[in-house]
Design a protein around this motif. Structure first.
Motif, mmCIF file in Angstrom:
data_model
loop_
_atom_site.group_PDB
_atom_site.id
_atom_site.type_symbol
_atom_site.label_atom_id
_atom_site.label_comp_id
_atom_site.label_asym_id
_atom_site.label_seq_id
_atom_site.Cartn_x
_atom_site.Cartn_y
_atom_site.Cartn_z
ATOM 1 N N VAL A 8 -6.241 30.968 -8.592
ATOM 2 C CA VAL A 8 -5.863 32.344 -8.269
ATOM 3 C C VAL A 8 -5.992 32.513 -6.767
ATOM 4 O O VAL A 8 -6.872 31.926 -6.133
ATOM 5 C CB VAL A 8 -6.711 33.400 -9.026
ATOM 6 N N SER A 9 -5.106 33.296 -6.198
ATOM 7 C CA SER A 9 -5.110 33.565 -4.764
ATOM 8 C C SER A 9 -5.544 35.013 -4.557
ATOM 9 O O SER A 9 -4.885 35.931 -5.034
ATOM 10 C CB SER A 9 -3.702 33.327 -4.207
ATOM 11 N N LEU B 150 -16.374 38.192 -6.266
ATOM 12 C CA LEU B 150 -15.789 37.198 -7.164
ATOM 13 C C LEU B 150 -16.182 35.767 -6.809
ATOM 14 O O LEU B 150 -16.306 34.920 -7.690
ATOM 15 C CB LEU B 150 -14.259 37.335 -7.163
ATOM 16 N N LEU B 151 -16.403 35.518 -5.530
ATOM 17 C CA LEU B 151 -16.662 34.145 -5.082
ATOM 18 C C LEU B 151 -17.893 33.550 -5.749
ATOM 19 O O LEU B 151 -18.920 34.213 -5.906
ATOM 20 C CB LEU B 151 -16.824 34.100 -3.563
ATOM 21 N N ALA C 8 -13.258 26.595 -3.749
ATOM 22 C CA ALA C 8 -12.540 27.652 -3.029
ATOM 23 C C ALA C 8 -12.018 27.060 -1.724
ATOM 24 O O ALA C 8 -12.687 26.230 -1.099
ATOM 25 C CB ALA C 8 -13.456 28.834 -2.763
ATOM 26 N N TYR C 9 -10.811 27.482 -1.354
ATOM 27 C CA TYR C 9 -10.161 26.948 -0.167
ATOM 28 C C TYR C 9 -9.661 28.087 0.706
ATOM 29 O O TYR C 9 -9.256 29.145 0.204
ATOM 30 C CB TYR C 9 -8.954 26.080 -0.559
ATOM 31 N N ASP C 10 -9.630 27.820 2.004
ATOM 32 C CA ASP C 10 -9.061 28.766 2.955
ATOM 33 C C ASP C 10 -7.555 28.806 2.734
ATOM 34 O O ASP C 10 -6.897 27.760 2.751
ATOM 35 C CB ASP C 10 -9.384 28.324 4.373
ATOM 36 N N GLY C 11 -7.027 30.003 2.512
ATOM 37 C CA GLY C 11 -5.596 30.187 2.344
ATOM 38 C C GLY C 11 -5.076 31.230 3.316
ATOM 39 O O GLY C 11 -4.344 32.130 2.903
ATOM 40 N N THR D 51 -8.054 33.725 -0.158
ATOM 41 C CA THR D 51 -8.896 32.613 -0.580
ATOM 42 C C THR D 51 -8.281 32.060 -1.859
ATOM 43 O O THR D 51 -7.954 32.824 -2.771
ATOM 44 C CB THR D 51 -10.344 33.068 -0.839
ATOM 45 N N LEU D 52 -8.107 30.755 -1.898
ATOM 46 C CA LEU D 52 -7.567 30.086 -3.075
ATOM 47 C C LEU D 52 -8.753 29.631 -3.915
ATOM 48 O O LEU D 52 -9.532 28.770 -3.491
ATOM 49 C CB LEU D 52 -6.705 28.895 -2.674
#
Length: 151
Positions: free
Chosen positions: A48-49, A60-61, A116-119, A123-124
């Motif tokens: 989810v983005s 949420l993180l 989690a990734y920087d998008g 956040t992805l």
């Protein structure tokens, strides 16, 4: 690059509509998300983005969550969790091991955090699916800034 025109271009891609729910302190939290996709069957992963400016972003993180895939008759729920309160809307909740989930949805996926990734401005969040279920019916879709029945 014109951000509004870029958004209009992105809007030409029809998507389903989900609400990602999670435990937010003592209450159930959630936000409407149309940037959802399956990633892997083995292991079972979804993505989810989430907009970094969303009120629920930080809550949420790094915690379990549920992806609720909305049915065609759940537009009011989509608006509610997109930050547009719907007067007199009754929301049904059910507790799961991953946290609260919405009742009456077309499907749901219970997830634990994977990565989690920087998008950029999002956040992805990749989640590992621990449980899931689905029903027959028509889905709620989103295209060109409007909700549509899909099915």
């Amino acid at each position: 690059m014109d951000p509004r025109e870029l958004r209009n271009t992105f809007g030409r891609f029809a998507t389903g509509v989900t609400v990602v729910t999670f435990q937010d302190g003592e209450a159930a939290g959630g936000l409407t998300v149309n940037s959802f996709t399956s990633v892997s069957i083995d292991p079972p992963l979804i993505l989810v983005s989430i907009d970094r400016r969303a009120r629920s972003h930080d809550a949420l993180l790094q915690q379990p969550f549920v992806v609720n895939i909305l049915a065609a008759d759940q537009e009011a729920i989509a608006w509610q969790f997109a930050g547009r309160p719907q007067p007199d809307l009754q929301i049904g909740w059910e507790e799961t091991e991953a946290g609260p989930r919405l009742t009456g949805t077309l499907a749901h996926l219970e997830c634990e955090p994977w990565q989690a990734y920087d998008g950029g401005d999002h956040t992805l969040i990749v989640g590992k699916v621990t449980k899931y279920a689905y029903e027959q019916g028509e889905a709620l879709g989103f295209y060109c800034g409007k909700f549509h029945k899909v099915g």
